[in-house]
Write a protein that holds these residues in place. Structure first.
Motif, short mmCIF file in Angstrom:
data_model
loop_
_atom_site.label_atom_id
_atom_site.label_comp_id
_atom_site.label_asym_id
_atom_site.label_seq_id
_atom_site.Cartn_x
_atom_site.Cartn_y
_atom_site.Cartn_z
N GLY A 1 -6.95 3.74 -1.94
CA GLY A 1 -7.63 4.90 -1.40
C GLY A 1 -8.77 5.36 -2.28
O GLY A 1 -9.88 5.65 -1.80
N LEU B 1 -5.46 6.50 6.05
CA LEU B 1 -4.63 6.85 4.90
C LEU B 1 -4.83 8.32 4.56
O LEU B 1 -5.95 8.77 4.31
CB LEU B 1 -5.02 5.99 3.69
N LEU C 1 -1.30 3.85 9.21
CA LEU C 1 -2.59 3.60 8.58
C LEU C 1 -3.62 3.12 9.60
O LEU C 1 -4.78 3.53 9.57
CB LEU C 1 -2.42 2.56 7.47
N SER D 1 0.82 -1.21 0.00
CA SER D 1 0.00 0.00 0.00
C SER D 1 0.85 1.26 0.00
O SER D 1 0.58 2.20 0.74
CB SER D 1 -0.94 -0.02 1.22
N GLY E 1 -1.44 2.48 -2.48
CA GLY E 1 -2.21 3.40 -1.65
C GLY E 1 -3.14 4.27 -2.47
O GLY E 1 -4.28 4.54 -2.07
#
Length: 334
Positions: free
Chosen positions: A17, A43, A38, A8, A13
């Motif tokens: 996200g 995030l 996280l 991630s 990410g």
């Protein structure tokens, strides 16, 4: 579908996200300080419109997830970490019977062209993605994705057999999450075209910048070698014009105060990650060159320089492009 993002960082990410923000179920997989950030703070995904704080579920590894039949595994680690990740996830049980390798689709959202082959040895259903997603991950819990109007372009296709309904379903989900996601029967052609561009990553990473004349000379030469290698090997690749057309007006960098775009290779050195993906970028051309009798002294020199910088824990900019050109001139082995 639920998306499990294995790795991630910048790419993972951003994808995880945005999918979460669009309302889809997502689980992030992360380690160390990044996992802790996280878990504790969510995030922090910075995009051109501002910084989003997303409360996405996060785990350390496969033992922390009960896999479901509707899961999609998205592999977003660097290639040097792929085998360990694939081995950890492929044998995990899935609700209703069978293992992840037998029942779940695995999507390789990674640079290079080796991951899909590694995955297909362990997973029955593998999808390649040509990732055009400028983004950065330098601090735990934080990812910056500075492009718009789409966050990135993710060309997807089933590895070995082109498109299918699963590829189209995944693409539909990505489109709803602010990505341009065309489905391609020849996804590896796109990935080889992207690979030619990624050959320049190591120049910026080792030298700190790729803007001076010596660095530009290195980049031109390393790409010329790569093109000659792919032509000799008979491997089709998307042209630079095709890649530019794909992202022009769709994946355009937007100004974000205090942020500068850097390649994933630069970020690995800057973070002191302890490993670097150059063996599967420039090293891919060295391998193919040796197989097909095409000299690759520039790629080989840059591959060695990246290993050296990683071993000594050097930061970007500790070697000049002029030094690298001198090393190339002395390399007669490749």
């Amino acid at each position: 579908m639920r998306y499990i993002i294995i790795g991630s960082g910048a790419v993972g990410g951003s994808i995880g996200g945005r999918l979460h923000q669009s309302g889809l179920p997502v689980v992030l997989v992360a380690r160390g300080a990044h996992f802790e950030a996280l878990r504790d703070n969510g995030l922090r995904l910075t995009v051109p419109t501002g910084t989003l704080t997303l409360d996405v579920p996060v785990v350390v590894g496969p033992e922390d997830v009960e896999l479901r039949a509707d899961d999609v595994l998205v592999l977003a680690v660097k290639t040097q970490d792929s085998v360990a990740a694939l081995d950890a996830w492929a044998t995990r049980p899935v609700a209703g019977g069978g293992t992840a390798g037998e029942r779940l689709p695995l999507v390789c959202a990674q640079n290079g062209v080796e991951n899909e082959r590694l995955a297909l040895r362990r997973f029955r259903e593998v999808y390649g993605v040509c990732v055009i997603l400028p983004s950065s991950h330098l601090d735990p819990g934080e990812v910056v994705a500075p492009c718009g109007p789409y966050t990135g372009a993710l060309v997807i296709g089933r590895y070995g057999s082109g498109s299918d309904t699963t590829a189209r379903h995944i693409a539909d989900d990505l489109e709803k999450a602010d990505f341009l996601a065309p489905v391609a029967k020849d996804v590896m052609r796109w990935k080889y075209g992207k690979l030619l561009g990624n050959l320049a990553n190591v120049v910026e990473a080792v030298c700190g910048s790729a803007s001076d004349a010596a660095a530009q000379d290195l980049i031109a030469r390393v790409k010329a070698e790569g093109t000659a290698v792919l032509d000799a090997a008979g491997i089709a690749y998307a042209s630079g014009a095709e890649l530019t057309e794909l992202r022009s007006g769709t994946v355009d960098p937007q100004p974000i105060p205090g942020e500068r775009a850097h390649s994933s290779t630069w970020q690995s050195l800057a973070r002191g990650a302890g490993s670097i993906e150059t063996d599967y970028l420039n090293g891919e051309m060295v391998l193919l060159g040796r197989e097909h009798g095409v000299p690759t002294p520039v790629n080989a020199t840059l591959q060695r320089a990246a290993r050296h910088s990683t071993r000594l824990n050097q930061k970007p900019g500790e070697v000049t492009a002029e030094e690298l050109l001198e090393r190339v001139a002395g390399d007669v082995t490749d």
